[in-house]
Design a protein around this motif. Structure first.
Motif, PDB file in Angstrom:
ATOM      1  N   ALA A   1       0.795  -1.170  -0.037  1.00  0.00           N
ATOM      2  CA  ALA A   1      -0.028   0.018  -0.026  1.00  0.00           C
ATOM      3  C   ALA A   1       0.755   1.262   0.035  1.00  0.00           C
ATOM      4  O   ALA A   1       2.049   1.252   0.469  1.00  0.00           O
ATOM      5  CB  ALA A   1      -0.772   0.080   1.196  1.00  0.00           C
ATOM      6  N   TYR A   2       0.563   2.258  -0.709  1.00  0.00           N
ATOM      7  CA  TYR A   2       1.194   3.506  -0.543  1.00  0.00           C
ATOM      8  C   TYR A   2       0.421   4.542  -0.326  1.00  0.00           C
ATOM      9  O   TYR A   2      -0.822   4.776  -0.909  1.00  0.00           O
ATOM     10  CB  TYR A   2       1.711   3.971  -2.086  1.00  0.00           C
ATOM     11  N   VAL A   3       0.754   5.152   0.758  1.00  0.00           N
ATOM     12  CA  VAL A   3      -0.268   6.092   1.664  1.00  0.00           C
ATOM     13  C   VAL A   3       0.811   7.289   1.751  1.00  0.00           C
ATOM     14  O   VAL A   3       1.716   7.553   2.208  1.00  0.00           O
ATOM     15  CB  VAL A   3      -0.410   5.488   3.028  1.00  0.00           C
ATOM     16  N   GLU A   4      -0.160   8.519   1.106  1.00  0.00           N
ATOM     17  CA  GLU A   4       0.340   9.816   1.354  1.00  0.00           C
ATOM     18  C   GLU A   4       0.150  10.277   2.794  1.00  0.00           C
ATOM     19  O   GLU A   4      -0.961  10.385   3.469  1.00  0.00           O
ATOM     20  CB  GLU A   4      -0.539  10.917   0.554  1.00  0.00           C
ATOM     21  N   THR A   5       1.473  10.685   3.472  1.00  0.00           N
ATOM     22  CA  THR A   5       1.343  10.836   4.813  1.00  0.00           C
ATOM     23  C   THR A   5       1.379  12.310   5.145  1.00  0.00           C
ATOM     24  O   THR A   5       0.937  12.898   6.163  1.00  0.00           O
ATOM     25  CB  THR A   5       2.432  10.201   5.619  1.00  0.00           C
ATOM     26  N   GLU A   6       2.018  13.093   4.283  1.00  0.00           N
ATOM     27  CA  GLU A   6       2.266  14.473   4.195  1.00  0.00           C
ATOM     28  C   GLU A   6       2.306  15.216   3.013  1.00  0.00           C
ATOM     29  O   GLU A   6       2.830  14.526   2.026  1.00  0.00           O
ATOM     30  CB  GLU A   6       3.640  14.663   5.075  1.00  0.00           C
TER      31      GLU A   6
END
Length: 230
Positions: A175-180
């Motif tokens: 999974a690729y999650v935008e954290t900022e």
């Protein structure tokens, strides 16, 4: 020193004609065939391993000027490991000219990975001693050219490599999650976390989500590689 026809033919396959053919002869002499007047290739193997390492390190730094040490290390290891040296040796039929004792010949020594890999390193050292570093470098880059391109291609498409790693272990796709997200709208900076369902994670920043995802995937692959080597 005169050399046999098979070694003359091998020089053609290797792409280097020796001014000191005794170096070539020594590089293909296994310890099982050595004597007081016929030294084996172990010392040359030691030197060739270092020459190969320097050439590969320079090549990787040149190919990817932005890569960090942690990214370069697994590529380097893939290119200099004994299995890779043995594969190159098979391509130039190095096994056909190995000088082996009877026991090694009977046990299939010409096909053994360790013997071929060691002899390939010894041949590199023989070229280095015969004609200098630039000649050895040219030889290695020519024989390893496709492998260098392949390892760099794998590094550039890190997301595919990470997905294949997960699939091989029957895990869900990463999974690729935008954290900022920071910076102005015209020049945003994205922080992306690449995550596996087992909890491993790595983060990276870039000016596009795609680049950040690739960098995060590469960082996670490097971490997984280092953990497996421990």
């Amino acid at each position: 020193m005169k050399i046999s026809q098979d070694l003359k033919d091998f020089q053609l396959r290797l792409g280097h004609e020796f001014a000191r053919p005794e170096l070539l002869s020594r590089s293909v002499t296994h310890s099982s065939m050595s004597s007081a007047t016929r030294p084996d290739n172990q010392r040359l193997e030691f030197l060739g391993d270092r020459v190969l390492g320097l050439v590969m390190a320079e090549a990787l730094l040149s190919e990817d000027k932005g890569a960090k040490e942690g990214q370069l290390a697994p590529r380097f290891n893939a290119l200099v490991r004994k299995e890779t040296c043995a594969d190159v040796a098979r391509e130039i039929d190095l096994g056909a000219v190995l000088k082996l004792g009877r026991s090694e010949q009977m046990s299939g020594g010409r096909r053994k990975m360790a013997l071929l890999g060691d002899a390939m390193e010894a041949v590199i050292a023989a070229v280095y001693l015969d004609a200098g570093f630039e000649a050895a470098k040219a030889l290695v880059l020519r024989l390893w050219e496709a492998r260098i391109a392949e390892v760099e291609a794998d590094a550039r498409d890190a997301k595919t490599a990470l997905q294949e790693w997960a699939q091989a272990r029957r895990l869900a796709p990463p999974a690729y999650v935008e954290t900022e997200r920071s910076g102005p709208d015209h020049a945003p900076l994205f922080t992306i976390a690449a995550r596996l369902e087992t909890g491993e994670e790595a983060r990276a920043k870039a000016s596009s989500k795609r680049a950040a995802e690739q960098s995060a995937a590469r960082a996670l692959l490097d971490r997984l590689s280092q953990d497996s080597a421990k």
